[in-house]
Design a protein around this motif. Structure first.
Motif, short mmCIF file in Angstrom:
data_model
loop_
_atom_site.label_atom_id
_atom_site.label_comp_id
_atom_site.label_asym_id
_atom_site.label_seq_id
_atom_site.Cartn_x
_atom_site.Cartn_y
_atom_site.Cartn_z
N SER A 341 0.61 -0.55 -0.11
CA SER A 341 -0.18 -0.50 -0.34
C SER A 341 0.83 1.13 -0.01
O SER A 341 1.53 1.20 0.39
CB SER A 341 -0.93 -0.03 1.15
OG SER A 341 -1.66 1.22 1.23
N PRO A 342 0.16 2.22 -0.78
CA PRO A 342 1.06 3.66 -0.65
C PRO A 342 1.37 4.35 0.63
O PRO A 342 2.04 4.51 0.63
CB PRO A 342 0.41 3.97 -1.44
CG PRO A 342 -0.23 3.75 -2.60
CD PRO A 342 -0.71 1.71 -1.88
N ARG A 343 0.02 3.18 1.28
CA ARG A 343 -0.25 4.68 2.69
C ARG A 343 0.76 3.29 4.13
O ARG A 343 0.38 3.40 5.15
CB ARG A 343 -1.12 4.93 2.99
CG ARG A 343 -2.38 5.60 2.28
CD ARG A 343 -4.04 5.65 2.86
NE ARG A 343 -4.30 6.51 1.32
CZ ARG A 343 -4.98 6.43 0.42
NH1 ARG A 343 -4.54 5.19 -0.08
NH2 ARG A 343 -5.50 7.10 0.07
N TYR A 344 1.20 2.56 3.57
CA TYR A 344 1.91 1.84 4.61
C TYR A 344 3.05 2.33 5.23
O TYR A 344 3.08 2.05 6.37
CB TYR A 344 2.73 0.39 3.24
CG TYR A 344 3.10 -0.47 4.41
CD1 TYR A 344 2.06 -1.69 5.40
CD2 TYR A 344 4.63 -0.65 4.84
CE1 TYR A 344 3.61 -2.16 6.28
CE2 TYR A 344 5.04 -1.74 5.11
CZ TYR A 344 4.60 -2.78 6.49
OH TYR A 344 5.26 -3.71 7.08
N VAL A 345 3.84 2.99 4.40
CA VAL A 345 4.23 3.98 5.69
C VAL A 345 3.80 4.64 6.63
O VAL A 345 4.39 4.66 7.29
CB VAL A 345 5.69 4.69 4.90
CG1 VAL A 345 6.50 4.93 5.23
CG2 VAL A 345 6.38 3.94 3.99
N ALA A 346 3.12 5.41 6.30
CA ALA A 346 2.14 6.14 7.28
C ALA A 346 1.47 5.69 8.19
O ALA A 346 1.55 5.92 10.02
CB ALA A 346 1.02 6.77 6.95
N ALA A 375 12.54 1.59 2.87
CA ALA A 375 11.91 2.66 2.73
C ALA A 375 13.25 3.08 2.46
O ALA A 375 12.94 4.52 2.60
CB ALA A 375 10.27 3.03 2.98
N PRO A 376 14.88 3.23 1.80
CA PRO A 376 15.51 4.59 1.54
C PRO A 376 14.73 6.10 0.69
O PRO A 376 15.64 7.17 1.46
CB PRO A 376 16.85 3.94 1.77
CG PRO A 376 16.27 2.89 0.67
CD PRO A 376 14.96 1.78 0.87
N GLY A 377 14.16 5.12 0.03
CA GLY A 377 13.88 6.44 -1.04
C GLY A 377 12.70 7.55 -0.33
O GLY A 377 12.17 8.64 -1.49
N ASP A 378 12.20 6.72 0.85
CA ASP A 378 10.62 7.53 1.12
C ASP A 378 11.04 8.80 1.86
O ASP A 378 11.05 8.58 3.57
CB ASP A 378 9.74 6.65 1.57
CG ASP A 378 8.47 6.81 1.93
OD1 ASP A 378 7.93 7.45 2.43
OD2 ASP A 378 7.66 5.93 1.36
N ARG A 379 10.66 9.58 2.03
CA ARG A 379 10.72 10.75 2.45
C ARG A 379 10.48 11.26 3.92
O ARG A 379 10.35 11.17 5.53
CB ARG A 379 10.84 12.16 1.97
CG ARG A 379 10.36 13.46 3.14
CD ARG A 379 9.74 14.68 2.35
NE ARG A 379 8.89 15.42 3.10
CZ ARG A 379 10.03 16.56 2.54
NH1 ARG A 379 11.36 17.14 2.02
NH2 ARG A 379 9.44 18.13 3.67
N ASP A 380 8.24 10.13 4.04
CA ASP A 380 7.37 9.98 5.60
C ASP A 380 8.40 8.98 6.26
O ASP A 380 8.55 9.19 7.69
CB ASP A 380 6.14 9.72 4.73
CG ASP A 380 5.82 10.33 4.02
OD1 ASP A 380 5.68 11.90 4.30
OD2 ASP A 380 4.60 10.27 3.46
N ALA A 381 9.09 8.11 5.95
CA ALA A 381 9.96 6.77 6.76
C ALA A 381 11.19 7.50 7.38
O ALA A 381 10.86 7.63 8.43
CB ALA A 381 10.70 5.41 5.66
#
Length: 582
Positions: A341-346, A375-381
């Motif tokens: 999910s795109p919302r998994y990190v959130a 998720a090294p490229g995920d800003r929110d993470a």
């Protein structure tokens, strides 16, 4: 002093009733059927009802739903209407929509609001079972009025599609002056036209939605996915690129662009149940924006009956439950989101913060670290990880996590003041003031009127006895922007104190203490001002109060010293050097 705080909405007891078990886990009857349960001796309808009320007050909302249902069962046909109404509402909010549909009050003397919600619940449950004809009969036979007019208007086209009424399906719903119905009605029409193979008409509606500035961000993905399904990937990429200029960190847009750029299979057009679920989620969000969290949760449960895999609904359910104090149920809701999910990190970030709130700091940081590594490229993470490190006072590590994010923003020619502010705070707390000052100054160049920045840099200068003239001006601007901020009034009072203007310091610090009575720094500062004004008993009272407010170890030592010896002679007012923001 804490320079930035998270304000959590406090929900009323009526909203606590909304915080129950996730969709799909029906409440278990307790007390009347479970001899090991503490309330097992409470066998009367009224006793079960009281037990349900007690469960609500103590935050055991899943048990509350069971108690109310048990009260209803024990009362049988003679159960008080109020008991049956409360049982219906509790079970719906607990997530068992099928049971709630069967329990929905239909009595003429039932509470009108409960009866209307019951009718909507029956409509949605029938739609979930593919019985659009019966759902339509309820809408025609019963007036599902306020506050459910939006939902009813938006659901009717999907019900029409379910029964094969093409004309009814593509008739755009409307309520006078209601933009939610206008926009989501048009989205529904576009999707139903696409399902019917009327692609040109569908595209007209998609384009209209993305052309409205107030709605563009909501519907870019919908139009882009339509273009991808029409094998117009280049146009989809261009659309996503335009949207990413405004929302560079939007994970869903980033994923959609990556998919379209290599022409992978796009998401299929939504099913009838999925389309109906989306309008309920939209209406739920509207209720929540109006602080009607109980209605919001009820609508989210209804949406999940139609589409149990709807990630945004689970995320919102978790938020409502967490705000109401039902942490375990909130975590279950967040855990429903799959890694794809795109919302998994959130969702994982919210799980980590729930651990932090419960005092398990090590587990919170460990989870955030795993998310960031995966998720090294995920800003929110990365931001979640940096935030939790800072919350654990691991300042240097927090700053290091922010380094690549700040470098990437600078390389793109778009420095982000928020990132610079976060790193500046971490560096200041780590004792690396020259680097912190550099970040805060750079952030202020990017956002010169931001009150948080003005206050933090201004207070930092005041506390260090540097650049006091300019620091005073900065915190005055911050207070002018946010006159009800206790933290900013404290900064202003402390600036006047450092400049030797104790009368002005007292005026601002007394206001600050009224707004932030539990802040040890503010109380300490007020004590110092009292001492300088010769009001030594009041000074000692304030310092003694600081010791009851969980001060840091350093604060505690300083305050205990002042209680023994007072303050030394006041030095000359400092403040001649004026810093220059480069």
């Amino acid at each position: 002093m804490t320079r930035f705080k998270v304000l959590l909405a406090t929900l009323s007891l009526s909203v606590l009733a909304a915080c129950a078990s996730p969709q799909g886990s029906a409440p278990t009857l307790r007390g009347a059927v479970d001899p090991d349960f503490p309330y097992a001796d409470t066998r009367s309808t009224y006793g079960q009802f009281l037990a349900g009320q007690a469960a609500l007050r103590s935050g055991r909302t899943r048990d509350a739903a069971g108690f109310f249902e048990s009260a209803r069962v024990l009362g049988g046909d003679k159960a008080e209407l109020a008991v049956r109404e409360r049982a219906f509402t509790a079970v719906l909010l607990a997530g068992d929509v099928e049971a709630a549909s069967r329990m929905a009050p239909r009595d003429a003397e039932a509470n009108e609001a409960v009866r209307r919600l019951g009718a909507l619940t029956r409509v949605v449950d029938l739609m979930a079972d593919g019985k659009g004809g019966e759902a339509r009969q309820i809408i025609k036979a019963e007036t599902i009025g306020f506050p459910h007019r939006q939902a009813t208007a938006l659901l009717e086209p999907w019900i029409a599609a379910q029964v094969g009424d093409v004309a009814g399906a593509i008739a755009q719903p409307s309520l006078q002056g209601d933009r939610l119905v206008q926009y989501f009605g048009q989205l529904g029409r576009a999707r139903l036209l696409e399902r019917a193979g009327r692609f040109e008409e569908a595209e007209t509606d998609y384009k209209l939605l993305t052309g409205v500035s107030a709605a563009r961000g909501l519907f870019t993905l919908d139009y882009g996915e339509f273009l991808e399904r029409r094998r117009r990937s280049a146009e989809a990429v261009a659309l996503y690129d335009t949207a990413l200029v405004q929302s560079p960190g939007d994970t869903a847009l980033i994923r959609a662009r990556a998919r379209a750029s290599v022409r992978r299979s796009p998401p299929p057009v939504v099913t009838l149940r999925q389309g109906a679920a989306q309008v309920l989620v939209a209406t739920a969000a509207s209720f929540m924006n109006e602080r009607q969290s109980q209605f919001g949760l009820a609508y989210l449960r209804l949406a999940l009956r139609l589409d149990p895999k709807r990630d945004d609904a689970w995320l919102l359910v978790g938020d409502v439950l967490a705000q109401g104090g039902d942490v375990e149920a909130a975590r279950e809701a967040y855990g429903k989101l799959p890694p794809s999910s795109p919302r998994y990190v959130a969702a994982q970030g919210k799980l980590a913060w729930s651990l932090q709130t419960e005092g398990d700091k090590a587990a919170a940081v460990a989870l955030a670290q795993r998310i960031a590594a995966a998720a090294p490229g995920d800003r929110d993470a990365q931001l979640t990880y940096a935030d939790l490190l800072r919350a654990d006072e691991r300042w240097t590590e927090s700053a290091a996590v922010l380094d690549p994010l700040i470098a990437a923003a600078a390389a793109a020619g778009n420095p982000d003041w928020r990132l610079l502010y976060m790193r500046g705070v971490a560096l200041e707390r780590a004792g690396r003031w020259p680097e912190a000052e550099r970040d805060l100054k750079t952030a202020l160049i990017a956002s010169p009127d931001e009150p948080e920045l003005l206050n933090y840099l201004g207070y930092s200068w005041v506390d260090r006895g540097e650049n006091l003239a300019e620091a005073l001006q900065m915190v005055q601007r911050a207070v002018a922007a946010r006159p009800d901020s206790g933290a900013m009034l404290d900064s202003l009072g402390w600036a006047h104190y450092r400049l030797g203007d104790y009368k002005a310091a007292l005026e601002n610090l007394e206001k600050a203490v009224e707004l932030e009575p539990g802040d040890p720094d503010v109380n300490d500062h007020l004590g110092d001002v009292f001492w300088r004004l010769g009001r030594k008993d009041e000074a000692r009272f304030q310092w003694t109060r600081v010791l009851s407010l969980e001060p840091t170890a350093t604060q505690k030592v300083l305050v205990e010293t002042k209680l023994k010896t007072g303050l030394g002679p006041a030095g000359p007012a400092v403040a001649t050097t004026v810093a220059t923001i480069p």
